[in-house]
Scaffold this motif. Structure first.
Motif, PDB file in Angstrom:
ATOM      1  N   GLU A 142      -0.780 -11.999  12.051  1.00 44.74           N
ATOM      2  CA  GLU A 142      -0.550 -13.531  12.527  1.00 44.74           C
ATOM      3  C   GLU A 142       0.969 -14.035  12.093  1.00 44.74           C
ATOM      4  N   VAL A 143       1.415 -13.667  10.894  1.00 41.86           N
ATOM      5  CA  VAL A 143       2.896 -13.808  10.424  1.00 41.86           C
ATOM      6  C   VAL A 143       3.770 -13.518  11.667  1.00 41.86           C
ATOM      7  N   MET A 144       3.418 -12.319  12.059  1.00 48.05           N
ATOM      8  CA  MET A 144       4.564 -11.709  13.051  1.00 48.05           C
ATOM      9  C   MET A 144       4.491 -12.552  14.405  1.00 48.05           C
ATOM     10  N   ASP A 145       3.201 -12.902  14.703  1.00 51.17           N
ATOM     11  CA  ASP A 145       2.939 -13.748  15.972  1.00 51.17           C
ATOM     12  C   ASP A 145       3.654 -15.069  15.877  1.00 51.17           C
ATOM     13  N   GLU A 146       3.532 -15.471  14.651  1.00 50.64           N
ATOM     14  CA  GLU A 146       4.092 -16.952  14.479  1.00 50.64           C
ATOM     15  C   GLU A 146       5.577 -16.962  14.516  1.00 50.64           C
ATOM     16  N   LEU A 147       6.121 -15.804  13.947  1.00 50.37           N
ATOM     17  CA  LEU A 147       7.631 -15.753  13.959  1.00 50.37           C
ATOM     18  C   LEU A 147       8.102 -15.605  15.363  1.00 50.37           C
ATOM     19  N   GLU A 169      12.878  -7.763  14.078  1.00 49.25           N
ATOM     20  CA  GLU A 169      13.000  -6.482  13.787  1.00 49.25           C
ATOM     21  C   GLU A 169      12.894  -6.032  12.415  1.00 49.25           C
ATOM     22  N   LYS A 170      13.823  -6.515  11.525  1.00 48.95           N
ATOM     23  CA  LYS A 170      14.040  -6.256  10.247  1.00 48.95           C
ATOM     24  C   LYS A 170      12.615  -6.877   9.469  1.00 48.95           C
ATOM     25  N   THR A 171      12.320  -8.165   9.856  1.00 49.95           N
ATOM     26  CA  THR A 171      10.944  -8.645   9.497  1.00 49.95           C
ATOM     27  C   THR A 171       9.725  -7.929   9.390  1.00 49.95           C
ATOM     28  N   LEU A 172       9.907  -7.337  10.788  1.00 51.00           N
ATOM     29  CA  LEU A 172       8.570  -6.399  10.949  1.00 51.00           C
ATOM     30  C   LEU A 172       8.427  -5.167   9.836  1.00 51.00           C
ATOM     31  N   HIS A 173       9.504  -4.619   9.625  1.00 56.41           N
ATOM     32  CA  HIS A 173       9.488  -3.505   8.690  1.00 56.41           C
ATOM     33  C   HIS A 173       9.411  -3.973   7.308  1.00 56.41           C
ATOM     34  N   ALA A 178       5.214  -4.879   2.823  1.00 56.55           N
ATOM     35  CA  ALA A 178       4.734  -5.611   1.995  1.00 56.55           C
ATOM     36  C   ALA A 178       3.227  -5.298   1.566  1.00 56.55           C
ATOM     37  N   SER A 179       3.061  -5.191   0.052  1.00 55.54           N
ATOM     38  CA  SER A 179       1.804  -4.870  -0.348  1.00 55.54           C
ATOM     39  C   SER A 179       0.991  -5.828  -1.133  1.00 55.54           C
ATOM     40  N   SER A 180       1.354  -7.049  -0.860  1.00 58.44           N
ATOM     41  CA  SER A 180       0.525  -8.351  -1.330  1.00 58.44           C
ATOM     42  C   SER A 180       0.598  -9.350  -0.545  1.00 58.44           C
ATOM     43  N   TYR A 181      -0.279 -10.351  -0.625  1.00 61.32           N
ATOM     44  CA  TYR A 181       0.099 -11.638   0.094  1.00 61.32           C
ATOM     45  C   TYR A 181       1.141 -12.420  -0.093  1.00 61.32           C
ATOM     46  N   LYS A 182       1.391 -12.342  -1.549  1.00 59.88           N
ATOM     47  CA  LYS A 182       2.660 -13.093  -2.063  1.00 59.88           C
ATOM     48  C   LYS A 182       3.842 -12.436  -1.311  1.00 59.88           C
ATOM     49  N   GLU A 183       3.911 -11.220  -1.238  1.00 58.75           N
ATOM     50  CA  GLU A 183       5.209 -10.694  -0.667  1.00 58.75           C
ATOM     51  C   GLU A 183       5.084 -11.007   0.940  1.00 58.75           C
ATOM     52  N   ILE A 184       4.078 -11.231   1.581  1.00 58.51           N
ATOM     53  CA  ILE A 184       3.992 -11.516   2.915  1.00 58.51           C
ATOM     54  C   ILE A 184       4.733 -12.995   3.084  1.00 58.51           C
ATOM     55  N   LYS A 185       4.095 -13.781   2.126  1.00 62.12           N
ATOM     56  CA  LYS A 185       4.337 -15.286   2.320  1.00 62.12           C
ATOM     57  C   LYS A 185       5.940 -15.435   2.039  1.00 62.12           C
ATOM     58  N   LYS A 186       6.481 -14.592   1.045  1.00 61.74           N
ATOM     59  CA  LYS A 186       7.916 -14.663   0.890  1.00 61.74           C
ATOM     60  C   LYS A 186       8.777 -14.129   2.247  1.00 61.74           C
ATOM     61  N   THR A 187       8.294 -13.007   2.570  1.00 58.35           N
ATOM     62  CA  THR A 187       8.897 -12.557   3.960  1.00 58.35           C
ATOM     63  C   THR A 187       9.060 -13.447   5.121  1.00 58.35           C
ATOM     64  N   LYS A 188       7.888 -14.149   5.092  1.00 53.30           N
ATOM     65  CA  LYS A 188       7.751 -15.272   6.383  1.00 53.30           C
ATOM     66  C   LYS A 188       8.806 -16.286   6.017  1.00 53.30           C
ATOM     67  N   LYS A 189       8.746 -16.840   4.849  1.00 53.94           N
ATOM     68  CA  LYS A 189       9.552 -17.877   4.401  1.00 53.94           C
ATOM     69  C   LYS A 189      11.169 -17.456   4.647  1.00 53.94           C
ATOM     70  N   GLU A 190      11.434 -16.282   4.115  1.00 50.37           N
ATOM     71  CA  GLU A 190      12.843 -16.068   4.358  1.00 50.37           C
ATOM     72  C   GLU A 190      13.244 -15.805   5.840  1.00 50.37           C
ATOM     73  N   ALA A 191      12.072 -15.101   6.608  1.00 46.24           N
ATOM     74  CA  ALA A 191      12.379 -15.105   8.015  1.00 46.24           C
ATOM     75  C   ALA A 191      12.811 -16.307   8.827  1.00 46.24           C
ATOM     76  N   ILE A 192      11.970 -17.262   8.445  1.00 44.86           N
ATOM     77  CA  ILE A 192      12.110 -18.704   9.176  1.00 44.86           C
ATOM     78  C   ILE A 192      13.254 -19.136   8.669  1.00 44.86           C
ATOM     79  N   GLU A 193      13.616 -19.145   7.494  1.00 43.22           N
ATOM     80  CA  GLU A 193      15.048 -19.641   7.224  1.00 43.22           C
ATOM     81  C   GLU A 193      16.257 -18.921   8.013  1.00 43.22           C
TER      82      GLU A 193
END
Lengths: 361, 322
Positions: A142-147, A169-173, A178-193
Motif C-alpha cells: 500500500e505504501v509503495m503504491d501511494e508513493l 527504488e531506494k524506498t522499495l529496499h 522494515a520489520s515493524s509498522y513503525k519502521e514502515i511509517k518512518k520510511t514512508k514519511k521520509e520518502a514523501i519528504e
C-alpha cells in the motif's frame, strides 16, 4: 520448504514479507530480465501470452537458486491466467523438475486440498498469525503504491530526470528490510519528504492514463518502463490499477470494491456490456472515465494474444472516436523492441500536445 | 422479417437449433454461403489485426449478410453453456465487437445465454427474442422445443459419422444418410468446429485426407460421455466448455488408440488453443509418443505446404502400421 512465486511489479515485496513472517525460506526470483524472457519463451507454448512466459522464466530462475515450492494464484476463467499453474506444472514436470505447486484456485468444493495448501503456507502458525503476516505484507505494498502515485506527479515535473525513480527504488529496499509498522511509517514519511524536495519545473503537464492487462501494466521490464518514459517526456501518468487493488479484490472483497466494480461496468456499458475476463472491461471503462476527467489521452498496454484485451482493443477505436479521446494500444511479446515502443510513445505525446494547443487557441 | 445467420464461429455447434427456432417464430432465415475468398477479404479488411482468423471470417460473413439487406443479424452472446465453465472471451464480447467495429449494419439480436444465471438460460433467451417480435408465448415455447429437438437430431447424425455440413443437408434438404467410407488408416481431427469444418480456411483438409484414403474421425463423432470421461484426466477442470470437449476428444483418441494418429487444428494466436494444444501434445508424448501433428491456420496458409504436411503425416502413419 524453499518457496518462490512469480513476479508481478512490486508483488514480491508483499509476498516475501508475509512468507518470511510465517517462517519460510523465501527465494525471490531475480528481477525479470532478458534471460527470464528467453528461458520462459523457450519452454512455453508459442502463443501463450507474455505473463505465462515470464512466470515460467521466473520459476526456472528460482529453481536454479534452490526453490522447491511454487506459490501461484489460479482462477476459473475465462482469462487464460486461471489455467497457467496447471500448464506450467506440466511443462516443468516434462522438463524433469520435481517441484511442488501450491495453486490457489477458488475452492469450488475442493476444500480439503485448498485447506491443506493453506496449512502448508501457514507453516503451522495459528490463523490470526497468518492474517497478520498477510496484512503486514499488504501494508508495505500500500505504501509503495501511494508513493508511486505521488512519484508520477513528480516525475512529470522533475528537472533531473531519474531523481524520483532513484528515491522510489531506494524506498522499495528500505521497505523490504522494515520489520515493524513503525519502521514502515518512518520510511514512508521520509520518502514523501524526499520526493517533495525533488527540484521541479513549474509546468502544466499533459496527463495520460495508463491502463490494460494488469501484468503488463505492473511489470516495468515487460512494458519497457512506459511510465518512466512518459515521465521523461514531462507527461503525468495516472495508472488505472495498482497491486493492492488486485490483492484486495482477490483476498478481501469489500463493499467499496463492489461499488467500484459497478461503476466500471456502468462506464463500459455503452460499448462493452458484458465482462470478458481479465481486465478487458476495465480498459474500455478507463477510456470513458479518463476522457471525462479531462485527461489528454490513454495508453493501453496488452500482451500479444491476450484474449480479453483483444476485445478491448477492437472496441477502443470506437470509444476514442466518440469521445475524441486519443488511445494508443501497445502490444508486447518477446520480440517487442524498446526503440519501436519509444517512437510510438513520442509520436503519441506529440499528437496530444498539438491537440491541446489547438483546443487552447 | 429476414434474419441473417453468419456461417462462422458457433454456427457449426448450433445452426439447426437457431434456424428451426427462428423459422418457427415466423422469421425468414438467410444463411451466408460457405466461406470464400471474398468473405475472408471482407473480414480481414474490417477487423483488428489481432483477432483470430475465425473471428475475421465471422466479420466477413456478417458483412456479407448486411449487404444482403437482412433486417436483423443473429449474433447471440453465448457466455456459458454449463455451470462450471465459460466460453472463450471472444464470445462474451462478440456482439459488442461487431457493433463497435462495423458501422451501418442491421440491428443485432444479441440475447445472452449464460446457464450460470437463472435469468439467462437458453429458454429465457428464446423468450426474449420471441417477445421482441411479438410472438405469442405458447408459440415461442413450441418453437423452442422443436429447436432443441433439431439440435439433438443434428448431434445424433454427427455421432453416426456425418460432418456438420452433411448433417445439415440431411436435416434441411432431406438428403439420405450416406454410409461412411472406411480407409486403411484412421486419423482423428480435433479442433474447433469453426476451424475443422471451414473448407476454405482449412483448404479442405478433410477432403484432402479422404482423397489420400484416410478415414477421419472428428470430435463431433465421439460420444459426449467418452469426451467427459477422458477430460477428467486433466490436472484441473478446464474452464472453457468447447476447449474441454476438444481436449476430451483428443485424450479419448489417444488413450483408446481408436485412431492411428491425430491432427490438431488450431488458429494462429488462439488463446485457449495455445494452452490446450500444449496439454494434448504432452499427453501424446506421455502415452508412448502417440503420433500427433499440429496444423496452425491463418489467412496466409498455403495449399502446397499444407498438402505436403498432410501427405507426410499420412505416409508416416502407414509406415508405422506395416
Amino acid at each position: 520448504m524453499r518457496v518462490t512465486f512469480p513476479h508481478m511489479g512490486n508483488l514480491w515485496l508483499g509476498l516475501k514479507t508475509a512468507l518470511r513472517e510465517l517462517g519460510h525460506e523465501v527465494i525471490v526470483p531475480p528481477k525479470p530480465s532478458k534471460r527470464t524472457l528467453t528461458l520462459g519463451s523457450q519452454y512455453s507454448p508459442e502463443f501463450a501470452c507474455l505473463p505465462l512466459k515470464i512466470n515460467l522464466g521466473c520459476f526456472l530462475e528460482a529453481i536454479e537458486k534452490g526453490a522447491d515450492t511454487i506459490i501461484m494464484a489460479g482462477g476459473v476463467g475465462p482469462c487464460r491466467f486461471g489455467y497457467y499453474g496447471a500448464v506450467q506444472k506440466r511443462i516443468l514436470e516434462d522438463l524433469g523438475y520435481n517441484v511442488d505447486f501450491l495453486i490457489f484456485d477458488p475452492p469450488q468444493g475442493r476444500w480439503k486440498e485448498f485447506i491443506n495448501d493453506l496449512k502448508r503456507v501457514g507453516n503451522g502458525k495459528p490463523v490470526y498469525k497468518i492474517f497478520s503476516a498477510l496484512l503486514f505484507g499488504i501494508k508495505k505494498l500500500e505504501v509503495m503504491d501511494e508513493l508511486e502515485k505521488l512519484g508520477h506527479k513528480i516525475k512529470a515535473r522533475e528537472i533531473n530526470k531519474g531523481d524520483t525513480m532513484h528515491i522510489l527504488e531506494k524506498t522499495l529496499h528500505r521497505l523490504d528490510d522494515a520489520s515493524s509498522y513503525k519502521e514502515i511509517k518512518k520510511t514512508k514519511k521520509e520518502a514523501i519528504e524526499e520526493l517533495l524536495s525533488v527540484p521541479r519545473k513549474n509546468i502544466d503537464p499533459i496527463r495520460v492514463a495508463v491502463t490494460g492487462e494488469i501484468f503488463v501494466v505492473l511489470e516495468p521490464f515487460v512494458n519497457m518502463e512506459v511510465e518512466n518514459e512518459l515521465g521523461k517526456m514531462d507527461v503525468e501518468v495516472e495508472r488505472t490499477l495498482y497491486i493492492t487493488d488486485w490483492v484486495k479484490e482477490h483476498l478481501v472483497p469489500s463493499l467499496r470494491g463492489i461499488r467500484k466494480h459497478k461503476l466500471l461496468e456502468e462506464m463500459a456499458k455503452p460499448y462493452l456490456s458484458h465482462f470478458v475476463g481479465g481486465d478487458g472491461q476495465l480498459s474500455v471503462a478507463s477510456a470513458v472515465i479518463y476522457a471525462r476527467k479531462g485527461f489528454q489521452g490513454m495508453v493501453h498496454l496488452m500482451p500479444f494474444t491476450c484474449m480479453p484485451e483483444i476485445i478491448a482493443q477492437s472496441i477502443l477505436p470506437r470509444v476514442s472516436k466518440d469521445l475524441s479521446f486519443p488511445v494508443l494500444t501497445l502490444v508486447f511479446d518477446e520480440h517487442t523492441g524498446k526503440a519501436g515502443v519509444l517512437t510510438r510513445l513520442e509520436a503519441f505525446v506529440d499528437l496530444l500536445r498539438r491537440k491541446r494547443e489547438v483546443v487552447k487557441v | 422479417m429476414k434474419v441473417g445467420i453468419p456461417r462462422g464461429l458457433l454456427f457449426y455447434h448450433y445452426y439447426p437449433m437457431w434456424r428451426v427456432f427462428l423459422e418457427e417464430i415466423g422469421a425468414e432465415v438467410i444463411t451466408s454461403p460457405p466461406t470464400a475468398k471474398e468473405i475472408l477479404d471482407l473480414g480481414t479488411e474490417n477487423s483488428q489485426d489481432d483477432v483470430c482468423l475465425p473471428v475475421k471470417i465471422f466479420f466477413g460473413h456478417t458483412l456479407y449478410l448486411a449487404d444482403k439487406k437482412v433486417d436483423y443479424l443473429f449474433i447471440p452472446r453465448i457466455v456459458a453453456v454449463e455451470k462450471e465453465a465459460y466460453t472463450c472471451p471472444k464470445f462474451l464480447g462478440l456482439p459488442d465487437v461487431i457493433r463497435s467495429t462495423l458501422s451501418d449494419i442491421p440491428p443485432v439480436i444479441d440475447a445472452t445465454v449464460n446457464v450460470k444465471k437463472k435469468d439467462k438460460s437458453p429458454l429465457k433467451a428464446a423468450l426474449e427474442i420471441g417477445r421482441k417480435f411479438g410472438v405469442p408465448l405458447n408459440k415461442i415455447r413450441s418453437a423452442y422445443e422443436s429447436s432443441c429437438q433439431a439440435l439433438w437430431e443434428y448431434r445424433r447424425l454427427m455421432l453416426k459419422g456425418l460432418t456438420p455440413d452433411e448433417a445439415i443437408d440431411v436435416l434441411f434438404s432431406g438428403k439420405k444418410v450416406e454410409k461412411k467410407e472406411s480407409g486403411d488408416i484412421k486419423i482423428g481431427v480435433v479442433g474447433h468446429p469453426y476451424n475443422v469444418y471451414d473448407r476454405f480456411s482449412t483448404l479442405d483438409m478433410l477432403g484432402k485426407l479422404k482423397n489420400m484414403g484416410a478415414e477421419v474421425i472428428t470430435g463431433e463423432m465421439i460420444r459426449q460421455e467418452d469426451i467427459e470421461h477422458h477430460a477428467e484426466f486433466l490436472p484441473k477442470r478446464l474452464f472453457w466448455s468447447y476447449e474441454r470437449d476438444i481436449v476430451g476428444s483428443a485424450f479419448y483418441l489417444i488413450h483408446t488408440k481408436k485412431v492411428d494418429g491425430i491432427i490438431n487444428v488450431v488458429s494462429f494466436e488462439c488463446g485457449p488453443d495455445s494452452l490446450i494444444t500444449e496439454l494434448i501434445q504432452s499427453e501424446a508424448r506421455r502415452q508412448g509418443n502417440f503420433p500427433i501433428m499440429v496444423i496452425t491456420l491463418d489467412e496466409h496458409t498455403g495449399e502446397a505446404g499444407l498438402l505436403t504436411r498432410l501427405e507426410a503425416f499420412v505416409d508416416m502413419l502407414r509406415m508405422r502400421k506395416r
